[in-house]
Design a protein around this motif. Structure first.
Motif, PDB file in Angstrom:
ATOM      1  N   ARG A 180       1.181  -1.422   0.112  1.00 53.93           N
ATOM      2  CA  ARG A 180      -0.104  -0.063   0.087  1.00 53.93           C
ATOM      3  C   ARG A 180       0.708   1.369  -0.149  1.00 53.93           C
ATOM      4  N   THR A 181       2.353   1.139   0.600  1.00 52.19           N
ATOM      5  CA  THR A 181       2.971   2.530   0.834  1.00 52.19           C
ATOM      6  C   THR A 181       3.163   2.638  -1.208  1.00 52.19           C
ATOM      7  N   LEU A 182       3.410   1.350  -1.884  1.00 50.61           N
ATOM      8  CA  LEU A 182       4.442   1.690  -2.609  1.00 50.61           C
ATOM      9  C   LEU A 182       2.922   2.270  -3.679  1.00 50.61           C
ATOM     10  N   GLY A 183       1.286   1.606  -3.467  1.00 47.96           N
ATOM     11  CA  GLY A 183       0.344   2.218  -4.403  1.00 47.96           C
ATOM     12  C   GLY A 183       0.370   3.151  -4.398  1.00 47.96           C
ATOM     13  N   ILE A 198       2.054   6.549  -3.263  1.00 45.38           N
ATOM     14  CA  ILE A 198       2.930   7.064  -4.068  1.00 45.38           C
ATOM     15  C   ILE A 198       2.823   7.074  -5.528  1.00 45.38           C
ATOM     16  N   ASP A 199       2.089   6.013  -5.969  1.00 43.35           N
ATOM     17  CA  ASP A 199       1.860   6.240  -7.878  1.00 43.35           C
ATOM     18  C   ASP A 199       0.683   6.710  -7.617  1.00 43.35           C
ATOM     19  N   THR A 200      -0.372   6.517  -6.635  1.00 50.55           N
ATOM     20  CA  THR A 200      -1.239   7.304  -6.219  1.00 50.55           C
ATOM     21  C   THR A 200      -1.400   8.460  -6.922  1.00 50.55           C
ATOM     22  N   PHE A 201      -0.459   9.006  -5.495  1.00 52.28           N
ATOM     23  CA  PHE A 201      -0.837  10.720  -5.790  1.00 52.28           C
ATOM     24  C   PHE A 201       1.052  11.218  -6.389  1.00 52.28           C
ATOM     25  N   VAL A 202       1.629  10.691  -7.225  1.00 52.85           N
ATOM     26  CA  VAL A 202       1.492  11.341  -8.498  1.00 52.85           C
ATOM     27  C   VAL A 202       1.086  11.336  -9.863  1.00 52.85           C
ATOM     28  N   LEU A 203       0.176   9.800 -10.106  1.00 56.85           N
ATOM     29  CA  LEU A 203      -0.835  10.509 -10.404  1.00 56.85           C
ATOM     30  C   LEU A 203      -1.626  11.339 -10.608  1.00 56.85           C
ATOM     31  N   GLY A 204      -2.204  11.343  -8.899  1.00 58.43           N
ATOM     32  CA  GLY A 204      -2.955  12.773  -8.764  1.00 58.43           C
ATOM     33  C   GLY A 204      -2.679  13.883  -9.083  1.00 58.43           C
ATOM     34  N   LEU A 205      -1.106  14.201  -8.779  1.00 54.20           N
ATOM     35  CA  LEU A 205      -0.675  15.275  -9.315  1.00 54.20           C
ATOM     36  C   LEU A 205      -0.263  15.983 -10.640  1.00 54.20           C
ATOM     37  N   LEU A 206      -0.285  14.373 -11.501  1.00 55.83           N
ATOM     38  CA  LEU A 206      -0.046  14.777 -12.298  1.00 55.83           C
ATOM     39  C   LEU A 206      -1.778  14.739 -13.673  1.00 55.83           C
ATOM     40  N   PHE A 207      -2.855  14.692 -12.788  1.00 57.43           N
ATOM     41  CA  PHE A 207      -3.797  15.476 -13.486  1.00 57.43           C
ATOM     42  C   PHE A 207      -4.439  16.015 -12.589  1.00 57.43           C
ATOM     43  N   THR A 208      -4.083  16.852 -11.573  1.00 57.66           N
ATOM     44  CA  THR A 208      -4.740  18.310 -10.534  1.00 57.66           C
ATOM     45  C   THR A 208      -3.817  19.246 -10.832  1.00 57.66           C
ATOM     46  N   HIS A 209      -2.472  18.631 -10.505  1.00 59.79           N
ATOM     47  CA  HIS A 209      -1.833  19.594 -11.051  1.00 59.79           C
ATOM     48  C   HIS A 209      -1.775  19.825  -9.775  1.00 59.79           C
ATOM     49  N   ASP A 210      -2.096  19.685  -8.007  1.00 62.54           N
ATOM     50  CA  ASP A 210      -2.411  20.330  -7.122  1.00 62.54           C
ATOM     51  C   ASP A 210      -1.901  19.527  -6.158  1.00 62.54           C
ATOM     52  N   VAL A 211      -0.756  19.619  -5.212  1.00 63.57           N
ATOM     53  CA  VAL A 211      -0.106  19.052  -4.266  1.00 63.57           C
ATOM     54  C   VAL A 211      -1.325  18.560  -3.238  1.00 63.57           C
ATOM     55  N   LYS A 212      -1.432  19.194  -3.085  1.00 66.68           N
ATOM     56  CA  LYS A 212      -2.757  19.575  -1.638  1.00 66.68           C
ATOM     57  C   LYS A 212      -3.591  18.078  -2.346  1.00 66.68           C
ATOM     58  N   ALA A 260      -3.336  16.095  -4.647  1.00 65.98           N
ATOM     59  CA  ALA A 260      -2.928  14.703  -5.233  1.00 65.98           C
ATOM     60  C   ALA A 260      -3.032  14.274  -4.001  1.00 65.98           C
ATOM     61  N   GLY A 261      -2.374  14.732  -2.341  1.00 67.06           N
ATOM     62  CA  GLY A 261      -2.455  14.626  -1.244  1.00 67.06           C
ATOM     63  C   GLY A 261      -3.426  13.654  -0.342  1.00 67.06           C
ATOM     64  N   ALA A 262      -4.723  14.509  -0.679  1.00 70.67           N
ATOM     65  CA  ALA A 262      -5.943  14.282   0.263  1.00 70.67           C
ATOM     66  C   ALA A 262      -6.410  12.948  -1.198  1.00 70.67           C
ATOM     67  N   ILE A 263      -6.001  12.484  -2.460  1.00 70.83           N
ATOM     68  CA  ILE A 263      -6.283  11.187  -3.085  1.00 70.83           C
ATOM     69  C   ILE A 263      -5.876  10.252  -2.330  1.00 70.83           C
ATOM     70  N   ALA A 264      -4.071  10.360  -1.956  1.00 67.16           N
ATOM     71  CA  ALA A 264      -3.941   9.074  -2.128  1.00 67.16           C
ATOM     72  C   ALA A 264      -3.831   8.828  -0.577  1.00 67.16           C
ATOM     73  N   SER A 265      -4.108   9.973   0.603  1.00 70.47           N
ATOM     74  CA  SER A 265      -4.489   9.806   1.668  1.00 70.47           C
ATOM     75  C   SER A 265      -5.971   8.966   2.354  1.00 70.47           C
ATOM     76  N   THR A 266      -6.725   9.240   1.347  1.00 73.25           N
ATOM     77  CA  THR A 266      -7.368   9.237   1.823  1.00 73.25           C
ATOM     78  C   THR A 266      -7.552   7.337   1.008  1.00 73.25           C
ATOM     79  N   GLU A 267      -7.348   6.822   0.343  1.00 75.04           N
ATOM     80  CA  GLU A 267      -6.945   5.602  -0.495  1.00 75.04           C
ATOM     81  C   GLU A 267      -5.968   4.348   0.590  1.00 75.04           C
ATOM     82  N   VAL A 268      -5.567   4.815   1.818  1.00 75.53           N
ATOM     83  CA  VAL A 268      -4.184   4.122   2.268  1.00 75.53           C
ATOM     84  C   VAL A 268      -5.318   3.185   3.367  1.00 75.53           C
ATOM     85  N   VAL A 269      -6.606   3.050   3.663  1.00 72.43           N
ATOM     86  CA  VAL A 269      -6.785   3.066   4.882  1.00 72.43           C
ATOM     87  C   VAL A 269      -7.616   1.710   4.220  1.00 72.43           C
TER      88      VAL A 269
END
Length: 92
Positions: free
Chosen positions: A21-24, A26-40, A42-51
């Motif tokens: 999940r850690t690796l996943g 990181i991948d989700t964060f990078v993809l979120g950043l590529l699609f939204t161009h917004d670090v916040k 991308a972080g929200a997307i990546a952090s909510t899917e972790v659990v």
């Protein structure tokens, strides 16, 4: 419960789920950043899917631990009992 018995221990499955999940994430964060161009965002997307993804992977692993398909068959142990090994008889 049958789902929690298998060829691997529960802690091993949990650690595998966390590392995957850690690796996943990181991948989700990078993809979120590529699609939204917004670090916040991308972080929200990546952090909510972790659990949820850790839990889904853990239960997926435990379910697959119950499936024997594709695993080598265990050799049955021979019942040797109290029989001594045969010795060659040598005439005297």
């Amino acid at each position: 419960m049958l789902l929690f018995r298998g060829k691997e221990s529960n802690p091993r499955s949990l650690m595998k789920a966390i590392s995957w999940r850690t690796l996943g994430s990181i991948d989700t964060f990078v993809l979120g950043l590529l699609f939204t161009h917004d670090v916040k965002a991308a972080g929200a997307i990546a952090s909510t899917e972790v659990v949820t993804k850790i839990l889904l992977y853990y239960f997926h692993e435990r379910a697959w631990a119950q499936v024997g398909w594709g695993l080598p068959k265990a050799e049955p142990e021979e019942d040797k009992g109290d029989v001594l090994p045969q010795q060659d008889s040598v005439p005297t």
